[in-house]
Design an enzyme around this catalytic site. Structure first.
Site, PDB file in Angstrom:
ATOM      1  N   ARG A  54     -17.053 -15.253 -38.700  1.00  0.00           N
ATOM      2  CA  ARG A  54     -16.760 -16.301 -37.686  1.00  0.00           C
ATOM      3  C   ARG A  54     -15.668 -15.875 -36.712  1.00  0.00           C
ATOM      4  NH1 ARG A  54     -17.635 -20.137 -42.046  1.00  0.00           N
ATOM      5  NH2 ARG A  54     -19.794 -20.824 -41.849  1.00  0.00           N
TER       6      ARG A  54
ATOM      7  N   LYS B 103     -16.550 -11.325 -21.468  1.00  0.00           N
ATOM      8  CA  LYS B 103     -18.004 -11.496 -21.542  1.00  0.00           C
ATOM      9  C   LYS B 103     -18.540 -10.436 -22.494  1.00  0.00           C
ATOM     10  CE  LYS B 103     -19.328 -13.611 -17.162  1.00  0.00           C
ATOM     11  NZ  LYS B 103     -20.065 -13.424 -15.899  1.00  0.00           N
TER      12      LYS B 103
ATOM     13  N   GLU C 290     -18.244  -1.027  -8.296  1.00  0.00           N
ATOM     14  CA  GLU C 290     -17.557  -2.246  -8.753  1.00  0.00           C
ATOM     15  C   GLU C 290     -16.132  -2.315  -8.196  1.00  0.00           C
ATOM     16  OE1 GLU C 290     -19.131  -4.598 -10.418  1.00  0.00           O
ATOM     17  OE2 GLU C 290     -20.769  -3.654 -11.536  1.00  0.00           O
TER      18      GLU C 290
ATOM     19  N   LYS D 255      -9.416  -8.859 -11.178  1.00  0.00           N
ATOM     20  CA  LYS D 255     -10.289  -9.463 -12.199  1.00  0.00           C
ATOM     21  C   LYS D 255      -9.490 -10.415 -13.093  1.00  0.00           C
ATOM     22  CE  LYS D 255     -14.015  -9.366 -15.221  1.00  0.00           C
ATOM     23  NZ  LYS D 255     -15.229  -8.761 -15.702  1.00  0.00           N
TER      24      LYS D 255
ATOM     25  N   GLU E  56     -16.743 -19.275 -15.826  1.00  0.00           N
ATOM     26  CA  GLU E  56     -17.620 -19.274 -14.649  1.00  0.00           C
ATOM     27  C   GLU E  56     -18.174 -20.674 -14.366  1.00  0.00           C
ATOM     28  OE1 GLU E  56     -19.732 -15.515 -14.552  1.00  0.00           O
ATOM     29  OE2 GLU E  56     -21.328 -16.469 -13.426  1.00  0.00           O
TER      30      GLU E  56
ATOM     31  N   ARG F 166     -15.312 -17.294 -10.669  1.00  0.00           N
ATOM     32  CA  ARG F 166     -15.739 -16.072 -11.365  1.00  0.00           C
ATOM     33  C   ARG F 166     -17.116 -15.623 -10.869  1.00  0.00           C
ATOM     34  NH1 ARG F 166     -14.887 -14.315 -17.705  1.00  0.00           N
ATOM     35  NH2 ARG F 166     -15.818 -12.253 -17.425  1.00  0.00           N
TER      36      ARG F 166
ATOM     37  N   ASN G 188     -20.168 -11.669  -9.062  1.00  0.00           N
ATOM     38  CA  ASN G 188     -21.585 -11.284  -9.050  1.00  0.00           C
ATOM     39  C   ASN G 188     -22.055 -10.874  -7.654  1.00  0.00           C
ATOM     40  OD1 ASN G 188     -21.888 -11.862 -11.800  1.00  0.00           O
ATOM     41  ND2 ASN G 188     -22.123 -14.046 -11.368  1.00  0.00           N
TER      42      ASN G 188
ATOM     43  N   HIS H 299     -25.017  -8.675  -7.222  1.00  0.00           N
ATOM     44  CA  HIS H 299     -25.706  -8.592  -8.505  1.00  0.00           C
ATOM     45  C   HIS H 299     -27.089  -9.236  -8.486  1.00  0.00           C
ATOM     46  CE1 HIS H 299     -21.908  -7.090  -9.859  1.00  0.00           C
ATOM     47  NE2 HIS H 299     -22.274  -7.046 -11.120  1.00  0.00           N
TER      48      HIS H 299
ATOM     49  N   HIS I 149     -29.958  -7.078  -9.373  1.00  0.00           N
ATOM     50  CA  HIS I 149     -30.739  -7.410 -10.566  1.00  0.00           C
ATOM     51  C   HIS I 149     -32.230  -7.203 -10.305  1.00  0.00           C
ATOM     52  CE1 HIS I 149     -32.099  -9.826 -14.009  1.00  0.00           C
ATOM     53  NE2 HIS I 149     -32.889 -10.459 -13.163  1.00  0.00           N
TER      54      HIS I 149
ATOM     55  N   HIS J  95     -26.643   0.481 -13.344  1.00  0.00           N
ATOM     56  CA  HIS J  95     -26.223  -0.866 -12.941  1.00  0.00           C
ATOM     57  C   HIS J  95     -25.350  -0.830 -11.668  1.00  0.00           C
ATOM     58  CE1 HIS J  95     -24.787  -4.982 -13.277  1.00  0.00           C
ATOM     59  NE2 HIS J  95     -23.553  -4.542 -13.234  1.00  0.00           N
TER      60      HIS J  95
HETATM   61  P1  NAD Z   1     -22.108   3.103 -20.881  1.00  0.00           P
HETATM   62  O1  NAD Z   1     -21.204   2.424 -21.801  1.00  0.00           O
HETATM   63  O2  NAD Z   1     -23.519   3.308 -21.297  1.00  0.00           O
HETATM   64  O3  NAD Z   1     -21.488   4.511 -20.483  1.00  0.00           O
HETATM   65  C1  NAD Z   1     -22.206   5.356 -19.607  1.00  0.00           C
HETATM   66  C2  NAD Z   1     -22.365   6.762 -20.200  1.00  0.00           C
HETATM   67  O4  NAD Z   1     -21.116   7.440 -20.133  1.00  0.00           O
HETATM   68  C3  NAD Z   1     -22.765   6.778 -21.677  1.00  0.00           C
HETATM   69  O5  NAD Z   1     -23.634   7.867 -21.901  1.00  0.00           O
HETATM   70  C4  NAD Z   1     -21.438   7.049 -22.399  1.00  0.00           C
HETATM   71  O6  NAD Z   1     -21.621   7.674 -23.637  1.00  0.00           O
HETATM   72  C5  NAD Z   1     -20.763   7.953 -21.423  1.00  0.00           C
HETATM   73  N1  NAD Z   1     -19.305   7.946 -21.449  1.00  0.00           N
HETATM   74  C6  NAD Z   1     -18.489   6.871 -21.534  1.00  0.00           C
HETATM   75  N2  NAD Z   1     -17.224   7.248 -21.357  1.00  0.00           N
HETATM   76  C7  NAD Z   1     -17.236   8.588 -21.183  1.00  0.00           C
HETATM   77  C8  NAD Z   1     -16.225   9.552 -20.926  1.00  0.00           C
HETATM   78  N3  NAD Z   1     -14.954   9.207 -20.731  1.00  0.00           N
HETATM   79  N4  NAD Z   1     -16.586  10.846 -20.828  1.00  0.00           N
HETATM   80  C9  NAD Z   1     -17.889  11.210 -20.949  1.00  0.00           C
HETATM   81  N5  NAD Z   1     -18.894  10.348 -21.152  1.00  0.00           N
HETATM   82  C10 NAD Z   1     -18.560   9.037 -21.261  1.00  0.00           C
HETATM   83  O7  NAD Z   1     -22.195   2.369 -19.451  1.00  0.00           O
HETATM   84  P2  NAD Z   1     -21.145   1.560 -18.550  1.00  0.00           P
HETATM   85  O8  NAD Z   1     -21.595   1.789 -17.171  1.00  0.00           O
HETATM   86  O9  NAD Z   1     -19.748   1.837 -18.930  1.00  0.00           O
HETATM   87  O10 NAD Z   1     -21.432   0.049 -18.974  1.00  0.00           O
HETATM   88  C11 NAD Z   1     -22.681  -0.544 -18.726  1.00  0.00           C
HETATM   89  C12 NAD Z   1     -22.762  -1.792 -19.563  1.00  0.00           C
HETATM   90  O11 NAD Z   1     -21.717  -2.673 -19.201  1.00  0.00           O
HETATM   91  C13 NAD Z   1     -24.061  -2.560 -19.365  1.00  0.00           C
HETATM   92  O12 NAD Z   1     -24.591  -2.881 -20.619  1.00  0.00           O
HETATM   93  C14 NAD Z   1     -23.635  -3.811 -18.618  1.00  0.00           C
HETATM   94  O13 NAD Z   1     -24.443  -4.925 -18.931  1.00  0.00           O
HETATM   95  C15 NAD Z   1     -22.234  -3.986 -19.125  1.00  0.00           C
HETATM   96  N6  NAD Z   1     -21.344  -4.760 -18.254  1.00  0.00           N
HETATM   97  C16 NAD Z   1     -20.618  -5.745 -18.806  1.00  0.00           C
HETATM   98  C17 NAD Z   1     -19.754  -6.481 -18.027  1.00  0.00           C
HETATM   99  C18 NAD Z   1     -18.908  -7.548 -18.668  1.00  0.00           C
HETATM  100  O14 NAD Z   1     -18.207  -8.274 -17.946  1.00  0.00           O
HETATM  101  N7  NAD Z   1     -18.897  -7.661 -19.981  1.00  0.00           N
HETATM  102  C19 NAD Z   1     -19.613  -6.205 -16.661  1.00  0.00           C
HETATM  103  C20 NAD Z   1     -20.364  -5.172 -16.116  1.00  0.00           C
HETATM  104  C21 NAD Z   1     -21.238  -4.439 -16.930  1.00  0.00           C
HETATM  105  N1  GLY Z   2     -18.660  -8.706 -14.557  1.00  0.00           N
HETATM  106  C1  GLY Z   2     -18.766 -10.082 -14.168  1.00  0.00           C
HETATM  107  C2  GLY Z   2     -17.801 -10.950 -14.909  1.00  0.00           C
HETATM  108  O1  GLY Z   2     -17.050 -10.507 -15.728  1.00  0.00           O
HETATM  109  O2  GLY Z   2     -17.803 -12.124 -14.689  1.00  0.00           O
END
Ligand code: NAD
Ligand code: GLY
Length: 367
Positions: A121, A143, A185, A227, A237, A242, A246, A249, A253, A267
């Site tokens: 939990r 998020k 971003e 942020k 949001e 917030r 987007n 986005h 999307h 992305h």
């Molecule tokens: P990711 O976590 O897949 O990383 C991208 C690639 O880089 C992977 O292959 C990873 O292994 C590699 N990598 C990471 N750090 C590294 C480093 N320092 N050196 C070498 N390789 C490295 O992708 P991302 O772009 O970081 O994140 C995408 C995800 O984030 C998506 O799932 C998306 O939905 C999510 N997201 C979430 C939010 C939120 O607010 N929670 C906002 C935007 C995106």
């Molecule tokens: N990445 C969008 C949010 O955190 O709201």
């Protein structure tokens, strides 16, 4: 080291930014821990570079730890990945008072955050983001989610981390393409409400991507402080504050859905093209000067990011693209709120435009 705060009353937390922090993390997290024990979750790529130095820094503070390494890539952010991770945490004897460390990009941060919101939990977690996208966006704000067959991020929770530790030096091992995707971003924060920062991006974006340490630090600190401010004002949001995060986005999307959320379009790359389309759509509807849309397109093109349907590899009709937008999880009462703009740094949320108008615009944008 720079220290910022996400101000959420009793759930406020610090964001630490500094070169080499991954090697000094033990000293930073030790005061948080109720017992000298933690669990690190990471992925195969990140483990190769940073698991050992992070482990050494914990050991130097007499903090014992175990680690779980998931396959790199979006596939781990799934029911199967969640099941494996939560079962591992339980097997490790995780307690509600424990802090789990999420070492990696947005995939690891989102998955670990969600697992920590439900295991026993709820337990604490610490974000140690290692991609530019995670350092400027996903690690802050709470998020968390996994993807399911019906769509991305559809199962999740708001669960704030206890601390975010950003080491910009970890970007030295990130690929040029992933850096570019994260940079989209960064630019977003300028376009939302900070025209001066967009100007800074125009002048410094190429150097940042090329590895300029000062530019990286400035971009990360500026972005996460924006942020933090937005999250503090509208954590869940609910107030169209917030939602501005987007920007680009909804259009993005549609492009990601069209390319099957695959490596064809990351992305951040989809967000880059989406931000240009949002500005062009705003200009086409008399909301925003056409010259501002041109400036946004030119800057993103100058750092080799997709800046049009064609450069994003999309040749699909407007109606099909708009149909993807209808499935966006932001749809409210059948209407899709769009983030449009009155000019650079002047974005706003509106429900005034139907998907038929968007479809017609996208047909024109293919030329
Ligand atoms: P990711 O976590 O897949 O990383 C991208 C690639 O880089 C992977 O292959 C990873 O292994 C590699 N990598 C990471 N750090 C590294 C480093 N320092 N050196 C070498 N390789 C490295 O992708 P991302 O772009 O970081 O994140 C995408 C995800 O984030 C998506 O799932 C998306 O939905 C999510 N997201 C979430 C939010 C939120 O607010 N929670 C906002 C935007 C995106
Ligand atoms: N990445 C969008 C949010 O955190 O709201």
């Amino acid at each position: 080291m720079q220290r910022l705060t996400v101000d959420l009353g009793a759930r406020s937390y610090p964001i630490l930014i500094g070169d080499g922090l991954v090697r000094d993390i033990g000293a930073q997290v030790a005061p948080l821990l109720k017992r000298p024990r933690t669990m690190i979750v990471t992925d195969t790529h990140v483990a190769d570079h940073y698991l050992v130095p992070l482990g050494i820094s914990l050991a130097m503070e007499d903090i014992s730890f175990s680690s779980f390494v998931l396959e790199a890539g979006e596939g781990s952010k799934s029911w199967a990945g969640l099941a494996r991770l939560t079962e591992w945490l339980i097997g490790e004897g995780v307690e509600r008072g424990d802090h789990v460390i999420a070492l990696g990009g947005g995939v690891i941060g989102d998955l670990v955050g969600f697992a920590c919101s439900i295991v026993k939990r709820g337990c604490h977690f610490i974000q140690v983001p290692t991609t530019l996208l995670a350092q400027v966006d996903s690690s802050v704000g709470g998020k968390t989610a996994i993807n399911v067959p019906a769509g991305k991020n559809l199962i999740g929770a708001f669960h704030q981390p206890a601390m975010v530790v950003i080491d910009p030096q970890t970007l030295d091992t990130l690929s040029r393409r992933e850096l570019g995707a994260g940079y989209a971003e960064v630019v977003k924060y300028g376009l939302i409400d900070d025209a001066e920062f967009f100007e800074w991006c125009e002048a410094n974006g190429a150097a940042l991507i090329a590895g300029d340490a000062a530019a990286r630090h400035k971009a990360i600190a500026h972005s996460v402080s924006a942020k933090a401010r937005i999250v503090a004002a509208d954590e869940r949001e609910m107030q169209d504050i917030r939602a501005l995060l987007n920007l680009g986005h909804s259009f993005g999307h549609a492009l990601e859905a069209e390319t099957g959320y695959s490596d064809r379009l990351l992305h951040g790359e989809a967000v880059a093209a989406g931000m240009v389309l949002a500005h062009q759509f705003s200009a086409a509807n008399g909301l925003c000067p056409a010259a501002d849309a041109v400036r946004v397109r030119d800057h993103l093109a100058s750092v080799d990011l997709p800046h049009s349907l064609a450069s994003a590899g999309i040749n699909t009709g407007g109606a099909e693209l708009a149909a993807h937008m209808a499935h966006d999880k932001k749809v409210r009462g059948g209407k899709l709120p769009l983030i449009l703009t009155r000019g650079i740094g002047r974005s706003f949320v509106t429900e005034d435009y139907g998907l038929d108008a968007v479809a017609a615009f996208l047909d024109g944008a293919r030329d």
